[in-house]
Design an enzyme around this catalytic site. Structure first.
Site, mmCIF file in Angstrom:
data_model
loop_
_atom_site.group_PDB
_atom_site.id
_atom_site.type_symbol
_atom_site.label_atom_id
_atom_site.label_comp_id
_atom_site.label_asym_id
_atom_site.label_seq_id
_atom_site.Cartn_x
_atom_site.Cartn_y
_atom_site.Cartn_z
ATOM 1 N N ASP A 1 -7.479 1.724 -7.540
ATOM 2 C CA ASP A 1 -6.140 2.101 -7.076
ATOM 3 C C ASP A 1 -5.033 1.234 -7.679
ATOM 4 O O ASP A 1 -5.320 0.126 -8.119
ATOM 5 C CB ASP A 1 -6.084 2.047 -5.535
ATOM 6 C CG ASP A 1 -6.414 0.669 -4.946
ATOM 7 O OD1 ASP A 1 -7.447 0.106 -5.327
ATOM 8 O OD2 ASP A 1 -5.640 0.191 -4.110
ATOM 9 N N GLU B 1 0.845 -1.194 0.000
ATOM 10 C CA GLU B 1 0.000 0.000 0.000
ATOM 11 C C GLU B 1 0.880 1.244 0.000
ATOM 12 O O GLU B 1 1.826 1.347 0.778
ATOM 13 C CB GLU B 1 -0.865 0.046 1.275
ATOM 14 C CG GLU B 1 -1.925 -1.016 1.357
ATOM 15 C CD GLU B 1 -3.257 -0.608 0.725
ATOM 16 O OE1 GLU B 1 -3.322 0.470 0.097
ATOM 17 O OE2 GLU B 1 -4.223 -1.381 0.872
ATOM 18 N N HIS C 1 -4.162 -2.961 -7.966
ATOM 19 C CA HIS C 1 -5.393 -3.512 -7.385
ATOM 20 C C HIS C 1 -6.499 -3.492 -8.443
ATOM 21 O O HIS C 1 -7.290 -4.423 -8.541
ATOM 22 C CB HIS C 1 -5.779 -2.679 -6.155
ATOM 23 C CG HIS C 1 -6.751 -3.360 -5.243
ATOM 24 N ND1 HIS C 1 -7.294 -2.748 -4.155
ATOM 25 C CD2 HIS C 1 -7.274 -4.618 -5.253
ATOM 26 C CE1 HIS C 1 -8.118 -3.589 -3.528
ATOM 27 N NE2 HIS C 1 -8.120 -4.728 -4.170
#
Length: 185
Positions: free
Chosen positions: A170, A121, A160
């Protein structure tokens, strides 16, 4: 100097902050780590520089004035790695364990990407460019992962949105894939 060698030992990045998320489980025996999935996250969306993402991955969000945060308080998710806009790296799940980052997902007709992927992330969102230092740290981590896990390949790094099309967007259109590819060995 922002460049440093990032090493992996016992499925953890060495000398990197490790906050163990409770949101993980064991990978299926037959699965090998063969995919890297890139995400972006900010809590609340487009707000940076707080600790809400860490609290979210640790199931430690508390009821707040923010309606968005209250709506996600009971969702159980995690990623292996989180790279903040400052370049700080935090690991939440050892790489040999299954983090809960991809959700309902499919890559090359194989479902449940969490079974065989590493989730990274980046603190960010779809409509704000990422920081220079985030690309540097991301590339260093990816290069270490590629060297450590034999079934990973630079051709198997996806967003993603690639594995959950229509459901996720994203890390978004401003993520510079060309730049990242030039930084990967």
């Amino acid at each position: 100097n922002t460049h440093m060698e990032i090493n992996i030992k016992n499925h953890l990045l060495k000398d990197i902050k490790f906050l163990q998320s409770p949101n993980f489980d064991i990978r299926p025996k037959e699965s090998s780590i063969s995919l890297i999935v890139l995400h972006s996250i900010s809590l609340p969306p487009t707000v940076f520089g707080n600790n809400y993402v860490e609290e979210f991955f640790l199931n430690e969000l508390s009821i707040s004035k923010d309606e968005y945060l209250n709506n996600i308080i009971d969702i159980k998710v995690s990623s292996h790695i989180y790279i903040k806009r400052t370049g700080e790296i935090i690991q939440f799940v050892p790489f040999d364990k299954r983090a809960w980052h991809a959700g309902e997902s499919l890559y090359e007709n194989i479902p449940n990407c969490n079974d065989y992927s590493i989730g990274i992330e980046l603190e960010g969102c779809d409509d704000i460019v990422f920081e220079n230092v985030q690309y540097i740290k991301l590339a260093e981590i990816i290069n270490s992962l590629l060297a450590y896990y034999k079934d990973l390949s630079s051709k198997r790094i996806v967003s993603h949105s690639d594995i959950a099309p229509g459901r996720k967007s994203d890390p978004g259109p401003l993520f510079d894939w060309k730049r990242l590819k030039t930084m990967i060995k």
